[in-house]
Enzyme design. Structure first.
Site, PDB file in Angstrom:
ATOM      1  N   HIS A 256       0.829  -1.203   0.000  1.00  0.00           N
ATOM      2  CA  HIS A 256       0.000   0.000   0.000  1.00  0.00           C
ATOM      3  C   HIS A 256       0.874   1.268   0.000  1.00  0.00           C
ATOM      4  O   HIS A 256       0.697   2.164  -0.838  1.00  0.00           O
ATOM      5  CB  HIS A 256      -0.915  -0.024   1.238  1.00  0.00           C
ATOM      6  CG  HIS A 256      -1.850   1.136   1.347  1.00  0.00           C
ATOM      7  ND1 HIS A 256      -3.152   1.095   0.910  1.00  0.00           N
ATOM      8  CD2 HIS A 256      -1.681   2.389   1.844  1.00  0.00           C
ATOM      9  CE1 HIS A 256      -3.742   2.271   1.124  1.00  0.00           C
ATOM     10  NE2 HIS A 256      -2.864   3.070   1.702  1.00  0.00           N
ATOM     11  N   GLU A 257       1.815   1.330   0.914  1.00  0.00           N
ATOM     12  CA  GLU A 257       2.669   2.526   0.996  1.00  0.00           C
ATOM     13  C   GLU A 257       3.555   2.641  -0.237  1.00  0.00           C
ATOM     14  O   GLU A 257       3.877   3.754  -0.686  1.00  0.00           O
ATOM     15  CB  GLU A 257       3.498   2.516   2.284  1.00  0.00           C
ATOM     16  CG  GLU A 257       2.681   2.492   3.575  1.00  0.00           C
ATOM     17  CD  GLU A 257       1.595   3.542   3.655  1.00  0.00           C
ATOM     18  OE1 GLU A 257       1.731   4.604   3.014  1.00  0.00           O
ATOM     19  OE2 GLU A 257       0.573   3.297   4.340  1.00  0.00           O
ATOM     20  N   GLU A 286      -4.776   7.593  -3.169  1.00  0.00           N
ATOM     21  CA  GLU A 286      -5.313   6.340  -2.624  1.00  0.00           C
ATOM     22  C   GLU A 286      -5.628   5.349  -3.747  1.00  0.00           C
ATOM     23  O   GLU A 286      -5.539   4.132  -3.554  1.00  0.00           O
ATOM     24  CB  GLU A 286      -6.571   6.642  -1.793  1.00  0.00           C
ATOM     25  CG  GLU A 286      -7.024   5.507  -0.912  1.00  0.00           C
ATOM     26  CD  GLU A 286      -6.139   5.276   0.317  1.00  0.00           C
ATOM     27  OE1 GLU A 286      -5.179   6.055   0.545  1.00  0.00           O
ATOM     28  OE2 GLU A 286      -6.394   4.303   1.049  1.00  0.00           O
TER      29      GLU A 286
END
Lengths: 491, 491
Positions: A256-257, A286
């Site tokens: 995700h990061e 996002e």
């Protein structure tokens, strides 16, 4: 030099100082000695004061007025759009209100953390009322006659309107609720056995970061309590965390990061230290972190590869084959906490918050009624009751930090990710055949070339339309989720 | 608020921003991804511009003029002394000269590093001439009619005069040359056998840091190519390095940096983020790092304790007893490099540079004659010839960075350490009985109470006089060195 060059030179220093301020936050979460907290508050406040002063500097207005904008190229025009917007928003908020908010939010954070630890919403309610009152004031100043919540939302998602999001999320909710109910009526897949040592988790996390194209020459991976990505340009750092029983938490936080970080790293280097040199909005950001994490990282194809890596690193952990592993990665379970939610249920957590926070800002919902409203809505969507406030209305830091308008960007990002993934699978028909080998290059370079490289050049909505080939809607995300989880759970 | 309060509030933010800038340097040497170097230059330049603008802010002059200084207490007066001095010096140097110097020094550093790698002084000479020319200009602007070299020296050692240092160092040199000759005519002690793993070295380094009173709650130890200490107040970080064959390099670098760091950590907390909140001069700073490293850390008593710790950590390393270990720690050998020099020879390296750089700034020595002058002086003091420029005139970074006036503070610090050690042994007669147990508390708290706590309250010379009980002279340092090395080498 002309006015444009003067303005851009001034702006470049501001952008550089903003990077320094961001790195100070990174340091605080990763490296800072714990005894340095008070001093660090003073240091951060001093940096914020410098940045605020620069953003409201009257010379910006003079330069903007002196520039013959119609003679500029599209890139320069986009730079001015960002600078004008940021300057106008900064000058609309009186200095006294900005500093009162900053002080209040410091205090509210401490009170919220204590209230959450004590499981006592009433201890948090009074300061939350103050936060809402000041953010309403700020929103009114920013809105200049327009919608107050939209004005707050605009900080995180420039150009977005709550009415549009409401329509989009309204279409999302019933199908998610129905899918959730169907899936949870089925038996659960088997979970992981055993413990997973930190060294092995961190080794695999770094490998995953490289696999998704994160450039470690221009970044680094450290540990922090809450994973995050920080910085733009050539210094974009991520953090992750490890828990002995939950290696997926480490791996999927990392992916995700990495999605956030690759967006920043892949922006056209010519935009470095300009307003175009960062991700264009929270929602678009996002969309990148979620498509890396979910549509790519939690796919059957990629989890097949990850299963083999985990076996090589940790040996047998009680999952007998790739299909079982895919099911374990994507298991759907009841839970109270947004940040721990699976891909299917995550947006239901966000939609709840979006509806409640709009009502708080409009005044239709009073803080005194918030806990009951939360609990009612939660039970309606999730089918079971909240047990304690720390599992309910007190779980998130956002409202204590005044971040009204931030939550919907999470779900908007998921909707965007759905649209992008549909376009990506059309553009790269053999995507799964690559992911199953742990090769993400076709996917990540498509995202780089069609979206990430542009940074702030286009508006958030425009860049999504450009990359996905049409106006963003919730349809592709819903279709993807229904197809994936129906197949997984046989419903 | 009155003018004094306004000025101090402004100054507090400046001090906080200076801490942020310092931490950016720490990050660059320890954490920064290597691909971020160019972006970091821009970030640092932006921070420097902010600090320069604040230090030259005309409001400082107005506040200073409006304050009724005779009604202030001694602490407030000391604050004003620092602020006035810093402001006056900043406004004397034209902005154009300051930025030209900053750009030149960036360039000179790169050229110096290449010239050193190529062992070619002629490649460095042209840019060194430019650096000297600009620093002469800057010195003339600062001196306002006074001595140019003194004006540069004042940046590092406020109030010091080259003529006084020349007299002091003139008395030091012949006795050091004679002692060196006598010692080097004797056989060398046995050195360490074997290799020393990094884990063990870092473990012992951290233990040494704690042993000397470094507060790890308000600091941290990392690795860097060149050890340094960074920061003030509650966030003072040090670095060290490890080499498998040279554990003493790690341990004594650590103790040295701990001396610097403890000085910063032990300043009265009421002075935090004010001009009194940092070490008062480079010379006084060096007195602390050197007394920790040498008079305490390399003493017979403390090395007895360290020998036992090293044996516990590394097993047998070919030194049979504490006396042999003490001799190994304090071995005196021929060498070209200042930073690797032992306690006896170190100041001869500094004195050479002090004489040459004064002649460069006055114009008595031309850059074209510098290499020959260096080599002649080196052979006169050390008895053997420089073999290559990287072992001679190109070895130090200082001149490429424009740091003329910095070198003498190293030897001044050693002289101060000699005076302080004499006073300390009088105040704590059983010092050795404590050091032999690894207990430095009597020594470090004497230094804290008599010197470190004051920060910038007194002038550099005044705080040394206050702590040591008299005007600083080279006598105690010479007596200490002659006694120590005569005994060690039987001369």
């Amino acid at each position: 030099m002309g006015a444009y060059e003067d303005l851009m030179a001034f702006q470049r220093d501001t952008e550089a100082l903003a990077q320094v301020a961001g790195r100070l936050s990174w340091d605080q979460e990763t490296m800072m000695p714990r005894g340095a907290a008070d001093q660090r508050s003073d240091e951060r406040a001093a940096m914020e004061a410098v940045l605020h002063q620069r953003r409201t500097d009257p010379r910006i207005g003079e330069w903007l007025a002196a520039i013959a904008e119609d003679q500029l190229d599209p890139i320069a025009k986009a730079q001015l759009r960002h600078i004008r917007r940021s300057h106008e928003r900064a000058v609309r908020v009186p200095e006294s209100l900005a500093s009162e908010l900053a002080r209040l939010i410091s205090r509210a954070h401490v009170i919220w953390a204590e209230a959450r630890a004590d499981d006592d919403f009433n201890a948090f309610a009074p300061v939350l009322k103050e936060v809402i009152a000041l953010r309403q004031q700020e929103g009114a100043a920013l809105a200049a006659g327009g919608d107050v919540y939209d004005a707050l939302l605009d900080d995180y998602e420039p150009g977005a309107k709550a009415a549009d999001l409401k329509a989009m999320f309204g279409a999302l909710r019933p199908r998610l609720v129905a899918l959730r109910e169907a899936v949870l009526s089925q038996p659960q897949p088997k979970g992981l056995d055993g413990t997973f040592d930190e060294t092995g988790q961190m080794k695999l996390a770094r490998m995953l970061a490289r696999t998704f194209g994160y450039d470690l020459k221009r970044g680094r991976v450290d540990k922090a309590v809450h994973p995050f990505s920080s910085g733009s340009g050539d210094d974009v750092r991520i953090t992750t965390r490890t828990m002995p029983l939950e290696p997926f938490n480490c791996f999927y936080s990392t992916i995700h990061e990495v999605g956030h970080a690759c967006y920043e790293q892949n922006i056209n280097p010519a935009y470095r230290l300009t307003p175009l040199g960062g991700g264009v909005s929270m929602g678009v950001h996002e969309s990148q972190s979620r498509i890396y994490e979910n549509q790519l990282g939690r796919s059957r194809a990629f989890t097949g590869w990850l299963y083999r890596q985990m076996r090589d690193t940790f040996g047998d952990f009680g999952i007998k084959d790739e299909d079982g592993f895919y099911a374990a990665v994507n298991s759907v379970r009841n839970g109270y906490i947004r940040t721990e939610a699976d891909e299917l249920q995550y947006n239901l957590h966000v939609l709840l918050r979006f509806d409640l926070e709009r009502a708080l800002i409009s005044g239709d919902l009073l803080v005194d009624d918030l806990e009951a409203a939360w609990n009612d809505r939660f039970e309606a969507d999730f089918g079971f009751a909240v047990d304690t406030p720390s599992n309910g209305v007190l779980q998130d830091v956002h409202w204590s930090a005044g971040l009204f308008g931030y939550f919907p960007t999470y779900s908007l990002g998921n909707v965007y990710a759905g649209c992008l993934y549909k376009a990506l699978t059309t553009a790269v028909p053999d995507l799964d055949a690559q992911l199953v080998k742990g090769d993400t290059r076709a996917a990540t370079s498509w995202l780089r070339d069609n979206l990430q490289q542009y940074g702030g050049l286009y508006t958030p909505r425009a860049v999504i339309e450009k990359a996905s080939g049409g106006a963003p809607t919730e349809g592709p995300l819903l279709d993807y989720l229904e197809e994936k989880f129906s197949a997984l759970y046989g419903v």
